[in-house]
Write a protein that holds these residues in place. Structure first.
Motif, PDB file in Angstrom:
ATOM      1  N   SER A   2       0.812  -1.217   0.000  1.00  0.00           N
ATOM      2  CA  SER A   2       0.000   0.000   0.000  1.00  0.00           C
ATOM      3  C   SER A   2       0.847   1.268   0.000  1.00  0.00           C
ATOM      4  O   SER A   2       0.305   2.367  -0.097  1.00  0.00           O
ATOM      5  N   THR A   3       2.152   1.115   0.108  1.00  0.00           N
ATOM      6  CA  THR A   3       3.057   2.261   0.066  1.00  0.00           C
ATOM      7  C   THR A   3       4.165   1.989  -0.937  1.00  0.00           C
ATOM      8  O   THR A   3       4.381   0.841  -1.348  1.00  0.00           O
ATOM      9  N   GLN A   4       4.902   3.026  -1.304  1.00  0.00           N
ATOM     10  CA  GLN A   4       6.015   2.859  -2.227  1.00  0.00           C
ATOM     11  C   GLN A   4       7.073   1.931  -1.638  1.00  0.00           C
ATOM     12  O   GLN A   4       7.619   1.066  -2.341  1.00  0.00           O
ATOM     13  N   TYR A  28       5.854  -1.610  -1.811  1.00  0.00           N
ATOM     14  CA  TYR A  28       5.858  -2.076  -3.199  1.00  0.00           C
ATOM     15  C   TYR A  28       7.263  -2.499  -3.615  1.00  0.00           C
ATOM     16  O   TYR A  28       7.452  -3.543  -4.242  1.00  0.00           O
ATOM     17  N   HIS A  88      -1.126   0.153  -3.749  1.00  0.00           N
ATOM     18  CA  HIS A  88      -0.232   0.967  -4.559  1.00  0.00           C
ATOM     19  C   HIS A  88      -0.643   0.823  -6.025  1.00  0.00           C
ATOM     20  O   HIS A  88      -0.913  -0.283  -6.502  1.00  0.00           O
ATOM     21  N   GLU A  99       0.912   0.884  -8.887  1.00  0.00           N
ATOM     22  CA  GLU A  99       1.726   0.006  -9.718  1.00  0.00           C
ATOM     23  C   GLU A  99       1.497  -1.456  -9.379  1.00  0.00           C
ATOM     24  O   GLU A  99       1.579  -2.336 -10.253  1.00  0.00           O
ATOM     25  N   ARG A 134      -5.668   7.829   5.832  1.00  0.00           N
ATOM     26  CA  ARG A 134      -5.712   7.160   4.531  1.00  0.00           C
ATOM     27  C   ARG A 134      -7.142   6.752   4.184  1.00  0.00           C
ATOM     28  O   ARG A 134      -8.055   6.857   5.008  1.00  0.00           O
TER      29      ARG A 134
END
Length: 450
Positions: A199-201, A204, A252, A254, A377
């Motif tokens: 859910s975050t860079q 990921y 995320h 991507e 969030r």
């Protein structure tokens, strides 16, 4: 009760009557999850997010019954229709054995029912080429039927995600990865693989992406040459477009695109569990509409008032006995409520309101430097705030209720906020004020205790 002016008013909560009701209830009820002793008086005044308990306290419900009451209390689009008809008994029919009509033509009946709900759901999912629906009682049943039709299409394995919650029947339970207590000691459907839900860079890059042949944890396992699982054995991949019980985590972007590439490359059938996130809660009719990911099956319930498994003709098995239910497509009242809810969302342009009020609420939450608050969030009116500790979250839930605001926890130390889809600007400001008062009161108490 005037919705434009009413405010929460709490004398003592839980009051004497609520405690009496709760104590009596638990003489007969099996142990289960009860957040607090709030006992709604269904005969008393209620409108929008405002309701009255059995002791006369007026509260502001920012749980929407865990998204199962998307229009709040006594929305005219629902109650006006209910009052206009002399409803028969039984209100449930054996839906796989009988059809039902309430007069008029199927395309324009005097009273909408299961047939019209099927029609609405096909229309709402037409952009995914979905054309068939199976109705049931609950979200868990909707998920059970989703995985059954995918198994029927081939394969004996399934992919689920860390933090997932898909229901409490044994098949759905096998897919859960949010809390140990949900699954421990129960037998499971074999062949379920769990992988990270980034859910975050950072998540990921570190938890999902790899240096392997596929570039991510799933593609590596399915790689034709170096993988350890034959892709043809995978019946489905199921995910929540926004995780609910797992902490209101938004995927995320991507990661979602990677799942779409997996779907295209390996022919994976993707199930979008929209039990909590669907029907406009995130500002789109389906939360997966926010993502570059095409579902093959959508499951819905809660705000729909019935369970629904929605897919394409080529996914549903042709044999008529493969899925069935005594009450499938048979609950007249719940189906009518589902139709009226969908119609109200469309006719009152509530998706736009969800987006506007969601942005308002999120801005208020992000701008305030509240003690112990570490993250905000969510999407639309499916919002969450995460605290530094679980104890603080629990204390804030209690302190908010004492001030007349109903909230719920999720994840480990997260508090979720689910106002009705037609919530007003005034109500968002009022709810935020009560929430911050609760947070400040908890901080003061913790400071004294320290």
């Amino acid at each position: 009760m005037d919705r434009d002016t009413v405010e929460p008013s709490v004398e003592t909560i839980p009051g004497k009557n609520a405690s009496t009701w709760a104590d009596y209830h638990h003489q007969f009820a099996a142990p289960s999850t009860y957040v607090y002793e709030f006992v709604w008086d269904s005969t008393a005044d209620a409108t929008g997010p405002f309701c009255t308990d059995v002791d006369g306290n007026v509260l502001m419900d920012f749980t929407s019954h865990v998204a199962a009451a998307p229009l709040g209390y006594n929305h005219p689009a629902i109650v006006d229709k209910l009052e206009a008809f002399d409803l028969p008994d039984p209100l449930k029919i054996a839906g796989q054995d009988f059809y039902v009509s309430a007069g008029g033509e199927p395309s324009d009946p005097d009273l909408p029912g299961p047939t019209q709900l099927l029609d609405r759901l096909v229309d709402l999912t037409s952009h995914y080429d979905m054309d068939r629906v199976f109705l049931s009682n609950s979200g868990a049943e909707a998920v059970e039927n989703a995985i059954k039709i995918c198994y029927a299409s081939g394969g004996h394995r399934g992919i689920t995600f860390d933090g997932a919650f898909h229901g409490r029947t044994l098949g759905a339970l096998s897919l859960n990865r949010s809390k140990t207590v949900h699954r421990k000691g129960y037998p499971e459907v074999p062949g379920i693989i769990s992988v990270p839900y980034p859910s975050t860079q950072e998540m990921y890059e570190t938890d999902w992406c790899t240096d392997g042949p596929g570039g991510n944890v799933v593609a590596d396992r399915l790689d034709p040459e170096q993988g350890v699982i034959d892709a043809d054995e995978v019946a489905f991949l199921i995910l929540e477009p926004v995780q609910g019980e797992g902490g209101y985590r938004v995927p995320h972007p991507e990661f979602a695109r990677d799942v779409e590439r997996l779907r295209e490359r390996f022919g994976l059938r993707v199930i979008a569990d929209e039990i909590q996130s669907g029907l406009g809660r995130t500002g789109e009719m389906w939360a997966i509409d926010h993502l570059d990911l095409t579902p093959d099956v959508i499951t819905s319930a809660k705000g729909l008032r019935v369970g629904a498994t929605i897919s394409r003709s080529d996914v549903f098995p042709e044999e008529t006995g493969r899925i069935s239910s005594t009450w499938g497509a048979g609950d007249l009242l719940a189906s009518m409520q589902g139709v009226l809810t969908i119609d109200a969302i469309r006719e009152e342009n509530l998706l736009e309101n969800v987006r506007a009020r969601g942005e308002q609420f999120r801005s208020i939450l992000e701008e305030r430097d509240a003690p112990g608050l570490i993250d905000v969030r969510g999407r639309g009116l499916m919002l969450a705030i995460e605290f530094d500790t679980k104890d603080r979250r629990e204390a804030v839930v209690d302190a908010a209720m004492e001030r007349g605001l109903l909230t719920l926890g999720c994840g480990y130390k997260t508090l979720r906020l689910l106002p009705p889809l037609d919530v007003t600007e005034r109500e968002i400001e009022l709810g935020a004020r009560l929430l911050f008062e609760a947070i400040d009161a908890v901080e003061a108490q913790m400071s004294v205790s320290a």
